[in-house]
Design an enzyme around this catalytic site. Structure first.
Site: not given
Ligand code: FAD
Ligand code: NAI
Length: 462
Positions: A33, A35, A441
């Site tokens: 990577e 970054r 419910h």
């Protein structure tokens, strides 16, 4: 030089998930990577920071519009932009560090820097070349460029700049009524900006079910977003820290301009594969630059796989993740699988919009006979109590077999509600299977069941 079973290039949701799964399956794994932090577009400048700003500004909207109705009186909160940015950055930090922790836990080496593939079986990072029996390319995507529009990330911004503006604009023009445009447009509209969205086509979010599209645009308009549809942007010009957007209406070629403090360019993303050396390697790409793969994520070169935004298909984090897991499993001689027919997509505006499977328009085009069961959140007790009764659930099922073919939800928690339908579709369920399942419910989920009932003898609360 080190030698690995798998080297993954890119640590976005595709890459980091592939690396973790490969390591879990006993393969010696590294992830490259470039970054400073892991997590790719999604964690650093995409899904996560945008959802943090959507969450914060939604809370503001609730305080301004709904608190007093519930007897919660007092001054509405004021916006401390620096603090909101700090909150967003903290959320990013927690998530990216979380991936670093998972890499350590799974003994995955993070090779820091930008990777190239000098030849199959080798990955070069900086001055070091590593050996890899298998390479997974997961280099993601980048912002699509628009002719005549120069992004300076201050006045004319991409999604990346829009996440870190110096201050919220008073007037904002968004180019493109897709996912990024509507999510980020909502953020700034909630912060008080006049937001105008300019879209090339005659509808917003073009791939969405038509009925949802119309309801969605209406609700966004109610929230203050203005739309200019069927408009081709010609150029943007920056002067004294302000921007002017010039566009032509496609129906009559008439020319118009809009002035703004900030222009967000959100007209799509393109695959990112720069610097990998694909051409020299002979890795085939499509005309639009996506890496071509077979059903097992293998590229045209042995030992090189590709997943996520760099390949064709929806540019979504969860699609990249599923491919990451599946590609690692294929490499480990297991049966990696992704069902592309059941990938949900969600827009995290308020209300949320979620869909899976076929739209009504697609089914008509395919000549498939189907029925549509629809249920409005107006008939849902919980939604009414929570000022969230805008929207509906629509389930599309085969007319003869009742098998669920698609579902489209606009309403509260749509992005979570869609998953019971995804699971049902994975099991090849009929609408009746959902209708016969007891739903607690009072929950928003009851609206999903009612839409399933509407595919049969009819809903109860409508
Ligand atoms: P990416 O996440 O782009 O990661 C690729 C990584 O590879 C990058 O970190 C890059 O630095 C690295 N890389 C590239 N080349 C090299 C190289 N040669 N060497 C080393 N490293 C390299 N999707 C969703 O599903 N839900 C959302 O809510 C959502 N919101 C979004 C919001 C925004 C503003 C944006 C821009 C996107 C959003 N997306 C969302 C899309 C999502 O971010 C992408 O689909 C996803 O990140 C793709 O994952 P990926 O692993 O393929 O690539
Ligand atoms: P998009 O493809 O969603 O929307 C781009 C829009 O811009 C379309 O409506 C298109 O018709 C329009 N457009 C294209 N050219 C134009 C022009 N010249 N003038 C005016 N309008 C024009 O792309 P977007 O929003 O940039 O997002 C990129 C990717 O990121 C998407 O593929 C999406 O999947 C992903 N993403 C996903 C999110 C989520 O899942 N919630 C959030 C944000 C992004």
């Amino acid at each position: 030089m080190a030698s690995y079973d798998v080297i993954v290039i890119g640590s976005g949701p595709g890459g980091y998930v592939a690396a973790i799964r490969a390591a879990q399956l006993g393969l010696k794994t590294a992830c490259v990577e470039g970054r400073e932090t892991l997590g790719g577009t999604c964690l650093n400048v995409g899904c996560i920071p945008s959802k943090a700003l959507l969450h914060a500004t939604h809370q503001l909207h609730e305080a301004e519009h709904n608190f007093a109705k519930m007897g919660l009186k007092g001054k509405a909160p004021s916006v401390d932009w620096e603090q909101m940015q700090a909150y967003k950055d903290d959320v990013i930090g927690q998530n990216t560090k979380g991936i670093e922790f998972l890499f350590k836990k799974n003994k995955i080496d993070w090779l820091k820097g930008w990777g190239t593939i000098p030849e199959a079986g080798k990955v070069k990072v900086g001055d070091e070349t590593h050996e890899a029996k298998n390479i997974i390319i997961a280099t993601g995507s980048d912002v699509a460029k628009l002719k005549g529009v120069e992004i300076d990330e201050e006045v004319v911004v991409s999604s990346t700049g829009a996440l870190s503006l110096k201050k919220p604009p008073k007037k904002m023009v968004v180019i493109g009524a897709g996912v990024i445009g509507l999510e980020m447009g909502s953020v700034y509209a909630r912060l008080g900006a006049e937001v105008t969205v300019v879209e090339f086509l005659d509808t917003i979010t073009p791939t969405m079910d038509g009925e949802v599209q119309k309801a969605f645009q209406k609700l966004l308009k109610k929230q203050g977003l203005e739309f200019v549809l069927g408009a081709a942007v010609q150029s943007t010009e920056i002067k004294n820290g302000k921007a002017r957007v010039a566009y032509k209406l496609r129906k009559d070629d008439s020319e118009h301009t809009l002035d703004a403090d900030c222009v967000l360019v959100a007209t799509g993303r393109v695959p990112y594969t720069d610097g990998l050396g694909l051409k020299d390697l002979g890795v085939q790409t499509t005309e639009r630059g996506f890496i071509k793969t077979d059903d097992h994520w293998k590229t045209s070169v042995d030992g090189i796989y590709a997943i996520g935004d760099a390949t064709e298909g929806p540019m979504l984090a969860h699609k990249a993740e599923d491919e990451g897991m599946a590609a690692a499993e294929v490499i480990a001689s297991k049966h990696g699988h992704v069902n592309y027919g059941v990938i949900p997509s969600v827009i995290y505006t308020h209300p949320e919009v979620a869909s899976v499977g076929k739209t009504e328009e697609e089914l008509k085009k395919d000549g498939r006979s189907f029925k549509a069961g629809k249920f409005s959140f107006m008939g849902n007790g919980r939604a009414k109590a929570n000022f969230a009764a805008d929207g509906f659930v629509k389930i599309l099922a085969d007319k003869d077999t009742d098998r669920i073919l698609g579902a489209h939800i606009i309403g509260p928690m749509a992005g979570d509600l869609i998953h019971e339908i995804c699971v049902a579709m994975e099991f090849g369920a009929a609408a009746e299977d959902l209708a016969l399942t007891c739903h607690a419910h009072p929950t928003y989920s009851e609206a999903v069941r009612e839409a399933a009932l509407a595919c049969g003898d009819g809903p109860i609360h409508m």
